[in-house]
Design a protein around this motif. Sequence first.
Motif, PDB file in Angstrom:
ATOM      1  N   TRP A 121       1.162  -1.171  -0.238  1.00 56.24           N
ATOM      2  CA  TRP A 121      -0.344   0.345   0.191  1.00 56.24           C
ATOM      3  C   TRP A 121       1.199   0.889   0.217  1.00 56.24           C
ATOM      4  CZ3 TRP A 121      -5.147  -0.631   1.682  1.00 56.24           C
ATOM      5  CH2 TRP A 121      -5.954  -0.006   1.487  1.00 56.24           C
ATOM      6  N   VAL A 122       1.572   1.283   0.622  1.00 58.53           N
ATOM      7  CA  VAL A 122       2.887   2.211   1.069  1.00 58.53           C
ATOM      8  C   VAL A 122       4.008   2.161  -0.292  1.00 58.53           C
ATOM      9  CG1 VAL A 122       5.221   2.902   2.646  1.00 58.53           C
ATOM     10  CG2 VAL A 122       2.762   2.498   3.708  1.00 58.53           C
ATOM     11  N   GLN A 123       4.125   1.253  -1.152  1.00 58.02           N
ATOM     12  CA  GLN A 123       4.370   1.572  -1.898  1.00 58.02           C
ATOM     13  C   GLN A 123       3.945   1.748  -2.831  1.00 58.02           C
ATOM     14  OE1 GLN A 123       7.646   1.065  -3.193  1.00 58.02           O
ATOM     15  NE2 GLN A 123       7.167   1.265  -5.897  1.00 58.02           N
ATOM     16  N   ALA A 124       2.527   1.759  -3.398  1.00 58.43           N
ATOM     17  CA  ALA A 124       1.968   2.173  -4.804  1.00 58.43           C
ATOM     18  C   ALA A 124       2.130   3.667  -4.183  1.00 58.43           C
ATOM     19  CB  ALA A 124       0.179   1.536  -4.049  1.00 58.43           C
ATOM     20  N   VAL A 125       1.680   3.991  -2.961  1.00 61.22           N
ATOM     21  CA  VAL A 125       1.420   5.516  -3.282  1.00 61.22           C
ATOM     22  C   VAL A 125       2.609   6.478  -3.047  1.00 61.22           C
ATOM     23  CG1 VAL A 125       0.421   7.586  -1.375  1.00 61.22           C
ATOM     24  CG2 VAL A 125      -0.704   5.090  -0.899  1.00 61.22           C
ATOM     25  N   SER A 126       3.645   5.649  -2.802  1.00 60.85           N
ATOM     26  CA  SER A 126       5.197   5.711  -3.029  1.00 60.85           C
ATOM     27  C   SER A 126       5.243   6.349  -5.010  1.00 60.85           C
ATOM     28  CB  SER A 126       6.120   5.618  -2.201  1.00 60.85           C
ATOM     29  OG  SER A 126       6.271   5.861  -1.267  1.00 60.85           O
ATOM     30  N   ALA A 127       4.594   4.828  -5.183  1.00 59.25           N
ATOM     31  CA  ALA A 127       5.630   5.364  -6.553  1.00 59.25           C
ATOM     32  C   ALA A 127       4.275   6.137  -7.429  1.00 59.25           C
ATOM     33  CB  ALA A 127       4.126   3.465  -7.081  1.00 59.25           C
ATOM     34  N   ILE A 128       2.755   6.097  -6.921  1.00 54.86           N
ATOM     35  CA  ILE A 128       2.310   7.606  -8.048  1.00 54.86           C
ATOM     36  C   ILE A 128       2.070   9.539  -7.618  1.00 54.86           C
ATOM     37  CG2 ILE A 128      -0.421   7.910  -6.468  1.00 54.86           C
ATOM     38  CD1 ILE A 128      -1.316   8.277  -8.924  1.00 54.86           C
ATOM     39  N   ASP A 129       3.192   9.093  -6.142  1.00 56.76           N
ATOM     40  CA  ASP A 129       3.724  10.510  -5.859  1.00 56.76           C
ATOM     41  C   ASP A 129       4.963  10.723  -6.360  1.00 56.76           C
ATOM     42  OD1 ASP A 129       5.356  12.446  -4.482  1.00 56.76           O
ATOM     43  OD2 ASP A 129       4.253  12.174  -2.227  1.00 56.76           O
ATOM     44  N   HIS A 130       5.498   9.852  -6.473  1.00 60.02           N
ATOM     45  CA  HIS A 130       7.051   9.734  -7.929  1.00 60.02           C
ATOM     46  C   HIS A 130       6.738  10.365  -8.866  1.00 60.02           C
ATOM     47  CE1 HIS A 130      11.586   9.436  -9.258  1.00 60.02           C
ATOM     48  NE2 HIS A 130      10.646   9.086 -10.250  1.00 60.02           N
ATOM     49  N   TRP A 131       5.712   9.858  -9.730  1.00 57.73           N
ATOM     50  CA  TRP A 131       5.026   9.784 -10.893  1.00 57.73           C
ATOM     51  C   TRP A 131       4.548  10.767 -11.045  1.00 57.73           C
ATOM     52  CZ3 TRP A 131       0.247  10.056 -13.009  1.00 57.73           C
ATOM     53  CH2 TRP A 131      -0.111  10.487 -14.233  1.00 57.73           C
ATOM     54  N   PHE A 132       3.747  11.249 -10.195  1.00 55.14           N
ATOM     55  CA  PHE A 132       3.079  13.101 -10.431  1.00 55.14           C
ATOM     56  C   PHE A 132       4.681  14.017 -10.381  1.00 55.14           C
ATOM     57  CE2 PHE A 132      -1.187  11.954  -8.275  1.00 55.14           C
ATOM     58  CZ  PHE A 132      -1.632  12.035  -9.634  1.00 55.14           C
TER      59      PHE A 132
END
Length: 201
Positions: free
Chosen positions: A34-45
Motif C-alpha cells: 500500500w505504502v509503495q503504491a502511494v510512493s509510486a504515484i507521488d514519484h510519478w506526479f
Amino acid sequence: MNIEYARKMVIAGRSLAAFQSPILDVGDFYRAAWVQAVSAIDHWFHEELYRRVADLAGQNSPNMPYQLTRFELPLEKVEEIRQGTTTLAGAVSDHVRAKWANASLQNPRKISEALKLVTEENIWAKAAAQINEWNHGRTAMTEQTLKKQYTAITERRNKIAHEADLLDGDLKQRRGITDADATDAIDWVERIALAIARILG
C-alpha cells in the motif's frame, strides 16, 4: 510508474499466508504494498511535472498554461539566463524542481496546484469522466468522489507509515488488512495515474 513492486509485495504476502507463522504478520506485506503504491504515484506526479514543464518552457509556446506564464524566477536564475550559463527552459525547470522536490503530492489539492503549471484542464473531473468511459458507464465517478477515493488511499498510507496502522486510541491492535484490500488500493492508484496521464496527453 513502479507499481509492479507493490504487486509483488502482495504476491509475497499471499505466498506466506499459508504458513500461519506466529512471528510473521503477512498483513505487513500488504501494508508495505500500500505504502509503495502511494510512493509510486507521488514519484510519478513529480516526474511528469518536471518533464512537462521542461518541454513547455523549451517550446516557448503561446499556449502555455496561465500558471506557468506567471511562474516567478529568482534573480540568480534570471542572471544565469542573461549571462548565457543556462537557458530559460533550464532555469524554469530547475526552479520548479527546487520548489516541488520536497512537496508531497498525495493530496488532490496539491496535485491540482502542481499540475496547473502544465495543463489548464480540471484533471480530477476529467480523470473521473475517463474512468467512467473505460467502465462503459457502469461507474458514476465525479470529481469529488474520485478525490475522496484517492484521499482515502493516501490517508490509510499515512496511518500505516506514521501510526503503525494502529486502531485509533489502541496501542496494540492494528487495523485489519487483506490481499484484496491492498490489491484494490493498488488498482485504484494505477487507474487514477492512467486517467490523468491520458488527460495530460
